[in-house]
Design a protein around this motif. Structure first.
Motif, PDB file in Angstrom:
ATOM      1  N   TYR A  23       0.795  -1.231   0.000  1.00 60.84           N
ATOM      2  CA  TYR A  23       0.000   0.000   0.000  1.00 60.84           C
ATOM      3  C   TYR A  23       0.828   1.281   0.000  1.00 60.84           C
ATOM      4  CZ  TYR A  23      -3.526   3.402   1.426  1.00 60.84           C
ATOM      5  OH  TYR A  23      -4.359   4.495   1.476  1.00 60.84           O
TER       6      TYR A  23
ATOM      7  N   PRO B 129      -0.105   5.334   0.446  1.00 61.84           N
ATOM      8  CA  PRO B 129      -1.173   6.309   0.717  1.00 61.84           C
ATOM      9  C   PRO B 129      -1.281   7.333  -0.410  1.00 61.84           C
ATOM     10  CG  PRO B 129       0.248   6.024   2.633  1.00 61.84           C
ATOM     11  CD  PRO B 129       0.925   5.325   1.493  1.00 61.84           C
ATOM     12  N   PRO B 130      -2.493   7.802  -0.705  1.00 60.26           N
ATOM     13  CA  PRO B 130      -2.687   8.784  -1.792  1.00 60.26           C
ATOM     14  C   PRO B 130      -2.253  10.183  -1.362  1.00 60.26           C
ATOM     15  CG  PRO B 130      -4.784   8.264  -0.772  1.00 60.26           C
ATOM     16  CD  PRO B 130      -3.763   7.366  -0.119  1.00 60.26           C
ATOM     17  N   SER B 131      -0.975  10.367  -1.174  1.00 58.58           N
ATOM     18  CA  SER B 131      -0.441  11.622  -0.645  1.00 58.58           C
ATOM     19  C   SER B 131      -0.485  12.733  -1.687  1.00 58.58           C
ATOM     20  CB  SER B 131       1.008  11.420  -0.185  1.00 58.58           C
ATOM     21  OG  SER B 131       1.645  12.652   0.033  1.00 58.58           O
TER      22      SER B 131
ATOM     23  N   ARG C 260      -4.563  11.349  -7.283  1.00 56.82           N
ATOM     24  CA  ARG C 260      -4.756  11.199  -5.836  1.00 56.82           C
ATOM     25  C   ARG C 260      -6.221  10.938  -5.509  1.00 56.82           C
ATOM     26  NH1 ARG C 260      -6.382  14.831  -2.187  1.00 56.82           N
ATOM     27  NH2 ARG C 260      -5.937  16.591  -3.564  1.00 56.82           N
ATOM     28  N   MET C 261      -7.130  11.709  -6.120  1.00 53.67           N
ATOM     29  CA  MET C 261      -8.554  11.534  -5.840  1.00 53.67           C
ATOM     30  C   MET C 261      -9.065  10.192  -6.356  1.00 53.67           C
ATOM     31  SD  MET C 261      -9.941  15.389  -6.575  1.00 53.67           S
ATOM     32  CE  MET C 261      -9.247  16.772  -5.651  1.00 53.67           C
TER      33      MET C 261
ATOM     34  N   ARG D  25      -7.288   7.469  -6.523  1.00 45.77           N
ATOM     35  CA  ARG D  25      -6.798   6.497  -5.554  1.00 45.77           C
ATOM     36  C   ARG D  25      -7.673   6.490  -4.300  1.00 45.77           C
ATOM     37  NH1 ARG D  25      -1.451   4.481  -5.721  1.00 45.77           N
ATOM     38  NH2 ARG D  25      -0.519   4.794  -7.780  1.00 45.77           N
ATOM     39  N   GLU D  26      -8.092   7.673  -3.854  1.00 48.55           N
ATOM     40  CA  GLU D  26      -8.965   7.745  -2.681  1.00 48.55           C
ATOM     41  C   GLU D  26     -10.310   7.077  -2.957  1.00 48.55           C
ATOM     42  OE1 GLU D  26      -9.167  11.857  -1.645  1.00 48.55           O
ATOM     43  OE2 GLU D  26      -7.200  11.864  -0.668  1.00 48.55           O
TER      44      GLU D  26
ATOM     45  N   ASN E  31      -9.798   3.338  -2.917  1.00 53.02           N
ATOM     46  CA  ASN E  31      -9.697   2.876  -1.525  1.00 53.02           C
ATOM     47  C   ASN E  31     -11.069   2.763  -0.869  1.00 53.02           C
ATOM     48  OD1 ASN E  31      -6.942   2.920  -1.900  1.00 53.02           O
ATOM     49  ND2 ASN E  31      -6.588   4.755  -0.668  1.00 53.02           N
ATOM     50  N   ARG E  32     -11.918   3.759  -1.116  1.00 52.92           N
ATOM     51  CA  ARG E  32     -13.223   3.801  -0.452  1.00 52.92           C
ATOM     52  C   ARG E  32     -14.217   2.786  -1.027  1.00 52.92           C
ATOM     53  NH1 ARG E  32     -14.302  10.361   0.166  1.00 52.92           N
ATOM     54  NH2 ARG E  32     -12.287  10.852   1.149  1.00 52.92           N
TER      55      ARG E  32
ATOM     56  N   GLU F 267      -2.536   1.285   8.658  1.00 51.08           N
ATOM     57  CA  GLU F 267      -3.306   1.882   7.553  1.00 51.08           C
ATOM     58  C   GLU F 267      -4.512   1.023   7.208  1.00 51.08           C
ATOM     59  OE1 GLU F 267      -2.916   4.662   5.760  1.00 51.08           O
ATOM     60  OE2 GLU F 267      -0.838   5.323   5.947  1.00 51.08           O
TER      61      GLU F 267
ATOM     62  N   MET G  39      -8.692   1.783   7.748  1.00 54.49           N
ATOM     63  CA  MET G  39      -9.637   1.830   6.632  1.00 54.49           C
ATOM     64  C   MET G  39     -10.702   0.739   6.732  1.00 54.49           C
ATOM     65  SD  MET G  39      -7.399   2.994   3.285  1.00 54.49           S
ATOM     66  CE  MET G  39      -6.081   1.808   3.489  1.00 54.49           C
TER      67      MET G  39
END
Length: 409
Positions: A150, A152-154, A163-164, A166-167, A170-171, A194, A198
């Motif tokens: 993993y 993180p979508p930093s 990034r969005m 990836r978020e 993840n969701r 992490e 989640m």
């Protein structure tokens, strides 16, 4: 138990792909029948026989010992996605998974990585097979294990659109995966945190730090000084990895520049070409204390590690750092930016030296000098590094994983 290890492509240099290959090989060494299941791509290029995959009645073909890896590889149809970037998607996955279960009796799937359709497809297949089994329509018990590697979508490392995305992945994907997976393999305790944050059940999360392949280190080393025309009687400070922005090898050329007055220090860069290759080649022409030797095989890699004085990695993003564990296994301290999982893999002033992030050129140069001039410190870090890395051989990790899998009801 018959295992299918799933990764979206093969590679001889990339970390996640290497873990999947080594995992498959180690299962087989320990008497477990295992296959690597992957797409028609190797390092983002189609394999020469890719058309035969699409014409197969079953949706897959089996290749024995491809790339001399010593494992059977199952290639299924797939394509490089236009979005998300840098990913490959499988096609007709549900039908292929069912064929693999019925034809080869695979009952355990271990799926690697995020942001592609493999984990979601296996999660759905697992749920579907459980429902069929509960209704008496199928007698197959499927076990599903997920290893995210993993990141993180930093906002520091990804532009807003990626990034969005990836978020969103993840969701939407993780809840399904967490619900259906029997085990979740995490490279570091940081990743376990992490995953649980989640929504993963902590009891499902087990530590699996990459896995060192011991075989190349037990093979007679080659003379890398002669093979790659490297100077003898110098301290080799080595980077091994893909020459990509994330790994930040360009920063190492700046460290070499700072230490260009030292005749006893020489920098070696090895790895698959990527977006920083031109920068490295240009620096090689300008600096007498740096050389890029290209992509190397496993025996060359182990030989180079053994001949090195220390490893340097100034990466901008890192889930673990498998290569760092390999250097540590050979008793070589690591100078690291301490980003992500690196801060756990390499303990500061215990197994190596942390600098102040990927842009701390002066800190990295000073760390190298410190390791050369303080022999007692070097000896301590070397011993500690080897002791720590020995815990994380693929042999040990797979033994533990087999025990865990056998407890799944």
């Amino acid at each position: 138990m018959i295992v299918g290890v799933i990764m979206y492509q093969t590679s001889l240099t990339k970390g996640q792909e290497l873990v999947a290959i080594r995992m498959t090989r180690e299962f087989r060494k320990q008497g477990i029948e295992a296959y690597l299941i992957t797409s028609p791509y190797h390092d983002n290029k189609l394999v020469p026989y890719h058309r035969s995959i699409t014409t197969s009645d079953k949706g897959y073909i089996i290749k024995e010992n491809e790339f001399n890896l010593g494992i059977p590889i199952i290639r299924v149809d797939g394509a490089i996605s236009t979005w998300p970037p840098r990913r490959i998607m499988f096609r007709d996955t549900q039908a292929i998974l069912r064929n693999l279960v019925e034809d080869l009796n695979i009952d355990t799937f271990i799926v690697h990585s995020t942001l592609w359709n493999g984990p979601e497809e296996v999660a759905r297949f697992k749920m579907w097979s459980d429902m069929l089994r509960n209704e008496g329509l199928w007698n197959k018990k499927i076990k599903f294990i997920f290893m995210a590697h993993y990141q993180p979508p930093s906002p520091i490392h990804y532009p807003p659109l990626e990034r969005m995305y990836r978020e969103v992945w993840n969701r939407t994907a993780f809840p399904l995966i967490f619900k259906t997976a029997d085990l979740i393999l995490c490279t570091t305790p940081l990743e376990i945190e992490e995953m649980t944050n989640m929504g993963a059940e902590k009891e499902k999360c087990i530590l699996f730090p990459g896995g060192i392949d011991e075989e190349p280190f037990n093979t007679q080393p080659i003379d890398i000084h002669t093979k790659f025309s490297l100077p003898k009687n110098t301290h080799l400070i080595t980077f091994i990895g893909t020459l990509e922005n994330r790994k930040n090898p360009a920063a190492i050329t700046k460290v070499a520049q700072q230490l260009s007055n030292r005749n006893d220090i020489f920098f070696v860069i090895a790895g698959h070409p990527a977006d920083q290759t031109e920068t490295i080649i240009k620096a090689q022409k300008e600096l007498k204390n740096l050389k890029y030797i290209g992509e190397i095989n496993d025996i060359e890699k182990a030989s180079l590690i053994k001949s090195s004085y220390a490893n340097i990695i100034l990466s901008k993003m890192e889930a673990l750092g498998l290569t760092q564990l390999e250097f540590m296994y050979a008793g070589k301290p690591v100078i690291t930016s301490a980003i992500g999982g690196q801060s756990w893999v390499v303990r500061n002033n215990i197994d190596g030296i942390h600098v102040n992030g990927p842009n701390d050129i002066t800190g990295a140069a000073n760390a190298i000098i410190k390791l050369i001039e303080d022999k007692e410190l070097y000896k301590k870090l070397s011993q500690n590094a080897k002791e720590r890395a020995t815990q994380f051989t693929m042999n040990n990790l797979i033994k533990q994983l087999i025990q865990k899998i056998n407890t799944i009801n």
